[in-house]
Scaffold this motif. Structure first.
Motif, PDB file in Angstrom:
ATOM      1  N   ALA A  84       0.860  -1.181   0.000  1.00  0.00           N
ATOM      2  CA  ALA A  84       0.000   0.000   0.000  1.00  0.00           C
ATOM      3  C   ALA A  84       0.894   1.228   0.000  1.00  0.00           C
ATOM      4  O   ALA A  84       1.976   1.223   0.598  1.00  0.00           O
ATOM      5  N   ASN A  85       0.456   2.251  -0.689  1.00  0.00           N
ATOM      6  CA  ASN A  85       1.130   3.547  -0.657  1.00  0.00           C
ATOM      7  C   ASN A  85       0.148   4.607  -1.122  1.00  0.00           C
ATOM      8  O   ASN A  85      -0.998   4.307  -1.441  1.00  0.00           O
ATOM      9  N   ALA A  86       0.611   5.834  -1.140  1.00  0.00           N
ATOM     10  CA  ALA A  86      -0.227   6.938  -1.595  1.00  0.00           C
ATOM     11  C   ALA A  86       0.518   7.734  -2.650  1.00  0.00           C
ATOM     12  O   ALA A  86       1.748   7.821  -2.627  1.00  0.00           O
ATOM     13  N   VAL A  87      -0.242   8.296  -3.557  1.00  0.00           N
ATOM     14  CA  VAL A  87       0.298   9.208  -4.562  1.00  0.00           C
ATOM     15  C   VAL A  87      -0.237  10.598  -4.251  1.00  0.00           C
ATOM     16  O   VAL A  87      -1.430  10.771  -3.991  1.00  0.00           O
ATOM     17  N   VAL A  88       0.660  11.567  -4.252  1.00  0.00           N
ATOM     18  CA  VAL A  88       0.292  12.972  -4.082  1.00  0.00           C
ATOM     19  C   VAL A  88       0.576  13.662  -5.406  1.00  0.00           C
ATOM     20  O   VAL A  88       1.693  13.590  -5.923  1.00  0.00           O
ATOM     21  N   TYR A  89      -0.434  14.310  -5.948  1.00  0.00           N
ATOM     22  CA  TYR A  89      -0.319  14.962  -7.250  1.00  0.00           C
ATOM     23  C   TYR A  89      -0.690  16.428  -7.093  1.00  0.00           C
ATOM     24  O   TYR A  89      -1.688  16.744  -6.450  1.00  0.00           O
ATOM     25  N   VAL A  90       0.123  17.316  -7.648  1.00  0.00           N
ATOM     26  CA  VAL A  90      -0.174  18.751  -7.606  1.00  0.00           C
ATOM     27  C   VAL A  90      -0.210  19.316  -9.022  1.00  0.00           C
ATOM     28  O   VAL A  90       0.549  18.893  -9.897  1.00  0.00           O
ATOM     29  N   ILE A  91      -1.121  20.261  -9.207  1.00  0.00           N
ATOM     30  CA  ILE A  91      -1.265  20.958 -10.482  1.00  0.00           C
ATOM     31  C   ILE A  91      -1.521  22.430 -10.171  1.00  0.00           C
ATOM     32  O   ILE A  91      -2.352  22.748  -9.318  1.00  0.00           O
ATOM     33  N   THR A  92      -0.806  23.310 -10.856  1.00  0.00           N
ATOM     34  CA  THR A  92      -1.081  24.741 -10.703  1.00  0.00           C
ATOM     35  C   THR A  92      -2.077  25.164 -11.771  1.00  0.00           C
ATOM     36  O   THR A  92      -2.233  24.484 -12.794  1.00  0.00           O
ATOM     37  N   SER A 104       6.021   2.823   0.919  1.00  0.00           N
ATOM     38  CA  SER A 104       5.066   1.727   0.770  1.00  0.00           C
ATOM     39  C   SER A 104       5.282   0.727   1.895  1.00  0.00           C
ATOM     40  O   SER A 104       6.345   0.683   2.511  1.00  0.00           O
ATOM     41  N   PHE A 105       4.257  -0.056   2.149  1.00  0.00           N
ATOM     42  CA  PHE A 105       4.358  -1.079   3.184  1.00  0.00           C
ATOM     43  C   PHE A 105       3.559  -2.296   2.743  1.00  0.00           C
ATOM     44  O   PHE A 105       2.555  -2.176   2.041  1.00  0.00           O
ATOM     45  N   THR A 106       4.044  -3.464   3.129  1.00  0.00           N
ATOM     46  CA  THR A 106       3.361  -4.699   2.744  1.00  0.00           C
ATOM     47  C   THR A 106       2.126  -4.897   3.611  1.00  0.00           C
ATOM     48  O   THR A 106       2.081  -4.483   4.773  1.00  0.00           O
ATOM     49  N   LEU A 107       1.148  -5.527   3.012  1.00  0.00           N
ATOM     50  CA  LEU A 107      -0.111  -5.788   3.703  1.00  0.00           C
ATOM     51  C   LEU A 107      -0.187  -7.253   4.108  1.00  0.00           C
ATOM     52  O   LEU A 107       0.201  -8.134   3.331  1.00  0.00           O
ATOM     53  N   PRO A 108      -0.705  -7.524   5.301  1.00  0.00           N
ATOM     54  CA  PRO A 108      -0.876  -8.917   5.710  1.00  0.00           C
ATOM     55  C   PRO A 108      -1.924  -9.614   4.840  1.00  0.00           C
ATOM     56  O   PRO A 108      -2.833  -8.971   4.304  1.00  0.00           O
ATOM     57  N   SER A 109      -1.797 -10.907   4.723  1.00  0.00           N
ATOM     58  CA  SER A 109      -2.690 -11.676   3.849  1.00  0.00           C
ATOM     59  C   SER A 109      -4.156 -11.523   4.249  1.00  0.00           C
ATOM     60  O   SER A 109      -5.036 -11.561   3.389  1.00  0.00           O
ATOM     61  N   SER A 110      -4.439 -11.320   5.525  1.00  0.00           N
ATOM     62  CA  SER A 110      -5.831 -11.145   5.957  1.00  0.00           C
ATOM     63  C   SER A 110      -6.438  -9.880   5.338  1.00  0.00           C
ATOM     64  O   SER A 110      -7.605  -9.881   4.933  1.00  0.00           O
ATOM     65  N   MET A 111      -5.653  -8.817   5.236  1.00  0.00           N
ATOM     66  CA  MET A 111      -6.133  -7.584   4.596  1.00  0.00           C
ATOM     67  C   MET A 111      -6.265  -7.778   3.095  1.00  0.00           C
ATOM     68  O   MET A 111      -7.246  -7.351   2.489  1.00  0.00           O
ATOM     69  N   VAL A 112      -5.269  -8.409   2.508  1.00  0.00           N
ATOM     70  CA  VAL A 112      -5.281  -8.634   1.062  1.00  0.00           C
ATOM     71  C   VAL A 112      -6.521  -9.424   0.671  1.00  0.00           C
ATOM     72  O   VAL A 112      -7.203  -9.093  -0.310  1.00  0.00           O
ATOM     73  N   SER A 113      -6.847 -10.439   1.439  1.00  0.00           N
ATOM     74  CA  SER A 113      -8.018 -11.262   1.150  1.00  0.00           C
ATOM     75  C   SER A 113      -9.287 -10.410   1.112  1.00  0.00           C
ATOM     76  O   SER A 113     -10.103 -10.532   0.193  1.00  0.00           O
TER      77      SER A 113
END
Length: 176
Positions: A84-92, A104-113
């Motif tokens: 999981a991770n996040a994208v931050v996007y900026v536009i003027t 980013s960080f890995t997700l446990p299989s219980s969450m993935v399921s």
């Protein structure tokens, strides 16, 4: 005064943006408006970038702010692990665009399921940790790390990184 519009009313995203602006010593007006990301509730891989960009575009159109900022969390299967991770996007409003991604960080299989069954990461976290609305608080990362790292912390750095060409151009006249 520069106005930055965030494409969300989520308090974690608002507070992370405020903290990033404080870190940068930018006294900009911040408004949060809920806008459509144009992607599924739980985006996967490249759709996370699309959702963040759409939020930035949509919020700048709705508000006519100087800067539109979109934050989108997503998951992706990388080498057999779901991260999981996040994208931050900026536009003027002049059309300058930039983005950055969070750690980013890995997700446990219980969450993935649960995610593969159609749940959002926040919903999956709430089910597993028996909490409510964690996406407006510590987030999955906070629950998984006992708040050593929380969702707000995860967002501050990529907000700063996404904004640097804009504030350098505006403050230091350094072209991007």
């Amino acid at each position: 005064m520069v106005t930055i519009a965030l494409g969300s009313k989520n308090p974690v995203k608002i507070n992370a943006t405020k903290e990033a602006l404080d870190v940068l010593k930018l006294n900009w007006d911040l408004i949060g408006i809920e806008v459509d990301s144009g992607v599924d509730k739980q985006p996967f891989c490249d759709q996370t970038y699309v959702g963040a960009r759409n939020r930035a575009l949509n919020v700048i159109r709705v508000t006519n702010a100087d800067i539109g900022l979109g934050i989108e969390g997503g998951v992706c299967n990388v080498y057999g692990k779901f991260i999981a991770n996040a994208v931050v996007y900026v536009i003027t409003k002049e059309g300058l665009e930039n983005f950055a991604i969070s750690s980013s960080f890995t997700l446990p299989s219980s969450m993935v399921s649960l995610i593969l069954q159609g749940k959002e990461l926040g919903e999956a976290s709430d089910i597993i940790f028996k909490t409510n609305n964690s996406k407006t608080k510590e987030g999955a990362i906070g629950l998984l790390t006992n708040n050593v790292i929380n969702r707000k912390m995860l967002y501050v750095q990529p907000i700063v990184l996404a904004l640097y060409p804009i504030y350098n151009t505006m403050i230091n006249n350094t072209p991007f």
